[in-house]
Design an enzyme around this catalytic site. Sequence first.
Site, short mmCIF file in Angstrom:
data_model
loop_
_atom_site.label_atom_id
_atom_site.label_comp_id
_atom_site.label_asym_id
_atom_site.label_seq_id
_atom_site.Cartn_x
_atom_site.Cartn_y
_atom_site.Cartn_z
N SER A 109 45.33 36.45 43.52
CA SER A 109 43.90 36.44 43.23
C SER A 109 43.62 36.93 41.81
CB SER A 109 43.17 37.35 44.21
OG SER A 109 43.55 36.99 45.53
N ASP A 157 41.71 27.01 44.65
CA ASP A 157 42.11 28.20 45.41
C ASP A 157 42.99 27.91 46.62
OD1 ASP A 157 41.97 31.05 45.70
OD2 ASP A 157 40.56 30.80 47.35
N TYR A 197 30.80 40.46 51.74
CA TYR A 197 31.54 39.94 50.59
C TYR A 197 32.27 38.63 50.95
CZ TYR A 197 35.01 39.06 47.13
OH TYR A 197 35.78 38.41 46.20
N LYS A 248 39.20 32.41 53.29
CA LYS A 248 40.50 33.07 53.49
C LYS A 248 40.86 33.16 54.98
CE LYS A 248 40.78 33.88 49.09
NZ LYS A 248 41.72 33.12 48.27
N ARG A 302 31.22 37.19 41.03
CA ARG A 302 31.59 35.82 41.37
C ARG A 302 30.48 34.82 41.08
NH1 ARG A 302 36.92 35.00 43.78
NH2 ARG A 302 37.74 37.10 43.93
N HIS A 333 47.77 29.21 49.23
CA HIS A 333 46.83 29.80 48.27
C HIS A 333 47.12 29.17 46.90
CE1 HIS A 333 45.14 33.81 46.44
NE2 HIS A 333 44.21 32.90 46.55
N ARG A 348 37.62 41.98 48.85
CA ARG A 348 38.29 41.89 50.14
C ARG A 348 38.87 43.25 50.51
NH1 ARG A 348 42.51 39.81 49.57
NH2 ARG A 348 42.53 39.03 47.43
N CYS A 394 44.24 35.66 38.88
CA CYS A 394 45.31 35.48 37.88
C CYS A 394 45.17 34.14 37.17
CB CYS A 394 46.68 35.56 38.53
SG CYS A 394 47.15 37.23 38.97
C1 OXD Z 1 40.73 35.68 46.28
C2 OXD Z 1 39.65 34.69 46.14
O1 OXD Z 1 40.45 36.89 46.41
O2 OXD Z 1 39.98 33.51 45.93
O3 OXD Z 1 41.90 35.27 46.25
O4 OXD Z 1 38.47 35.04 46.26
MN MN Z 2 42.07 33.18 46.15
#
Ligand code: OXD
Ligand code: MN
Length: 594
Positions: free
Chosen positions: A249, A278, A198, A207, A367, A227, A70, A251
């Site tokens: 993100s 998420d 992306y 998002k 990913r 989130h 991002r 974590c």
């Molecule tokens: C983020 C995702 O970047 O979930 O938070 O992809």
């Molecule tokens: Mn996320």
Amino acid sequence: MASSLESLNRWVEEVARLTEPAEIHWCNGSDGEYRLLTEKMLASGDLHALNPDTHPGCTLHRSNPTDVARVEHLTYICTRNRDDAGPNNHWMAPAEAHAKVDHLFAGCMRGRTMYVVPYCMGPIDSPISRCGVEITDSPYVVANMRIMTRMGAAALSRIERDGGFVKGLHSIGELDPDRRFIMHFPEELSIKSIGSGYGGNALLGKKCHALRIGSWQARSEGWLAEHMLIVGIENPQGEIRYVAAAFPSACGKTNLAMLIPPESYRKAGWKVWTVGDDICWMKPGADGRLWAINPEAGYFGVAPGTDTTTNPNALDMIQHDTIYTNVGVTADNQPWWEGLSEGRPATDWQGRDYDPANGPAAHPNARFTVSARQCPSWSEHAEAAQGVPISAIIFGGRRPSLVPLVFEAKDWTHGVLVGAAMGSETTAAATGAVGVLRRDSMAMKPFCGYNFADYFSHWLSFDKPGAKLPKIFHVNWFRKNAEGRFLWPGFGENLRVLEWILGRCAGSAGARETPIGFVPDAGDLNLDELDLPSVAKRELLAVDAKAWRGEIAAIGEYLDGFGERMPERLKREQRHIADALEMAPLATARAASG
Ligand code: OXD
Ligand code: MN
């Protein structure tokens, strides 16, 4: 004309006039359509086939190397009044933003197919769900949207019934970082994204819609777009309690959402059910509780680090029918990433022969995209129209020092402060330096579509007569000792902390009161079979009042940075804790003996 909704047809025609595609394809979401799309991408090189014996139905996409995360510095909230976007967002005036990107969209789809992708965020029949339409020239985006959302004919029917939808226009453009923008127009419920393929920049349902535009819609309609993962914990009595947890993100939200209980817990009958990893949309129900849905239908998870020890459920679910992005590949064409104990990379994420001198085989933000239903712990309640009732909200971040393993906020206002004050070391999910501490309120810093001060007021507004709000907690799995080693084993063992949290909700678990909230003593947690040295237990659960004074002062400065809109109630709470810490040498001593 492809829809009975005139406003949708008009918008599609308008976009086609601007972008000049060779053809327009309205997506119906069928299996046949997905198959054809995949074949087309395999032929064009957008996708590469992976080993069909070990990974049936799996493919690999390699991004442009400048387009792998991002881009927060190119992401804008475009409201008429700059203060409505707030200091937490980059802002541009709507007219200027439209002009800037429309110039880039002009003729950008020449020679390409323009896909019209109707989608629903959440179960099709849920009153909490909201719909959108993404127009894109990227077949990779279409394929991902098919997995990540309820996409196609059923969504279109709902859109036609609702009469409204979020408009998302996307083009990969020239994949040029200098001509890349992710613009949000919350007042128009629209998004324009150009120059990136992306996930977080291009799968607009995720998002852009479910968090940035969603949070704006949520404020005006009285709900929360967060989130957060959603997970159900089933105890040996067969009762399932749901918790929602916000971490920045990369974590460990996916790991916590799919946790496998430690052996002794499994034997005793504990089970974990995954609702979402998420995003969480929560709304007060008639009973006063918060009810939550996962607006997504799939997972766009971080591959590196996923292995049998960290997340066996995830590893299991991505063995088939998965799109991999930017992973390495073994000599026999299996996907590979750092942290995977089996196999060796032959090719790196850029398609080069693997050479450690070039860095990791998989990009750190590589990913997988996979249907939620493929997860062994998938909860059928993820499809429940009314959602699931939330017992506890958990905030957390990567805090190598200071912050204890877990603590409970004293009440809702304190909990909102705990969420607002969240800090974490940065990760590879966004471009920029990794490992720097930054405040990331409610893990929403990159995702809140309006001024954080107004967002905190919105959170506070849920505390009203009749509300039966969840208790709020903070966890930190990432505390390190002086040698830089993690003090807590994490992963499946985190269930021990969740058990304490649910025990607090039920009124059965013990804790000691400290100025920062209720903290368990070692005896309040089930640490059996863990072999944790007592010094680790002490450090994990200590509250160092002196160091916390500095933290609370820094939180005060952070809140002040939002100016006059910051709710006084939150500032008062911060001052109250600062005062309690001033008088707390005693608390330090008690904590140290815990
Ligand atoms: C983020 C995702 O970047 O979930 O938070 O992809
Ligand atoms: Mn996320």
